[in-house]
Design an enzyme around this catalytic site. Sequence first.
Site, PDB file in Angstrom:
ATOM      1  N   ASP A  57      46.377  40.477  34.108  1.00 58.55           N
ATOM      2  CA  ASP A  57      45.969  41.079  35.386  1.00 58.55           C
ATOM      3  C   ASP A  57      45.729  40.005  36.444  1.00 58.55           C
ATOM      4  O   ASP A  57      44.725  40.015  37.155  1.00 58.55           O
ATOM      5  CB  ASP A  57      44.708  41.935  35.196  1.00 58.55           C
ATOM      6  CG  ASP A  57      44.509  42.915  36.361  1.00 58.55           C
ATOM      7  OD1 ASP A  57      45.502  43.260  37.023  1.00 58.55           O
ATOM      8  OD2 ASP A  57      43.365  43.329  36.598  1.00 58.55           O
ATOM      9  N   LEU A  58      46.657  39.080  36.547  1.00 56.01           N
ATOM     10  CA  LEU A  58      46.549  38.031  37.554  1.00 56.01           C
ATOM     11  C   LEU A  58      46.875  38.602  38.929  1.00 56.01           C
ATOM     12  O   LEU A  58      47.898  39.254  39.114  1.00 56.01           O
ATOM     13  CB  LEU A  58      47.518  36.884  37.226  1.00 56.01           C
ATOM     14  CG  LEU A  58      47.244  36.142  35.920  1.00 56.01           C
ATOM     15  CD1 LEU A  58      48.392  35.199  35.599  1.00 56.01           C
ATOM     16  CD2 LEU A  58      45.927  35.373  36.004  1.00 56.01           C
TER      17      LEU A  58
END
Length: 247
Positions: A57-58
Amino acid sequence: MILVYEYMPNKSLDCFLFEPNQKHVLDWNKRIHIISGFAQGLLYLHQYSRLRIVHRDLKASNILLDADMNPKISDFGLARIFGGNEMQANTKRIVGTYGYMSPEYAMEGLFSVKSDVFAFGVLMLEIISGKKNTGFYGSEYLCLLRYAWDLWKKGCVDELIDPTTLELLKSWSSVAMRYVQISLLCVEENPVDRPLICDVVAMLNNDKRAIQTPRNLTLTVGRALVAQREVEICSIQDMTMSHVEAR
């Protein structure tokens, strides 16, 4: 249960990158510094940590900035630990954020270190341009990736650069071209064609190192891509929702 973080007085990257009144704080030198620090953090997770970690979930809101604008990767609620020589995993539940998910993850639930590299490439383009990947609805471009790809092919990379940094960019034009090329390599459609983060760091740190030419860009990223697979989306652009499961 309390999660204690190091105090980060400059909040998160999106507070500067996408706010018109704050963009000027991020001059070209700071943007390069943030990209480099972000890459080093991801290199640690993928290669130097005792256990390989895939973040999943960058995005800009998960990159925190300290007093000196040093970036720190945060929010590991969706991260997965890979053991031994494990390089890829599969899930039926898609978690992440629209616009940053790699095509193989959104379509088939396959994720690996190359999924994080894809998100890194997207965020790198956002840092360079000051534009959100998903902010192109209603225009001829579906996303920032397509816009960047077309400008790069035309040799018009200067048009992609955030206008607030253009006055200071005259001596950095070749660097900007190189950074855009690296980011486009990171968002190749086939994960095999994407570099590992260690290769990305080497390309960022060595301006003499040869860089491959991007070949097959993912031109459909986001809601349209995810909609082809019946999955549960656990994260949207501005918020991450995590499902806690006992191990």
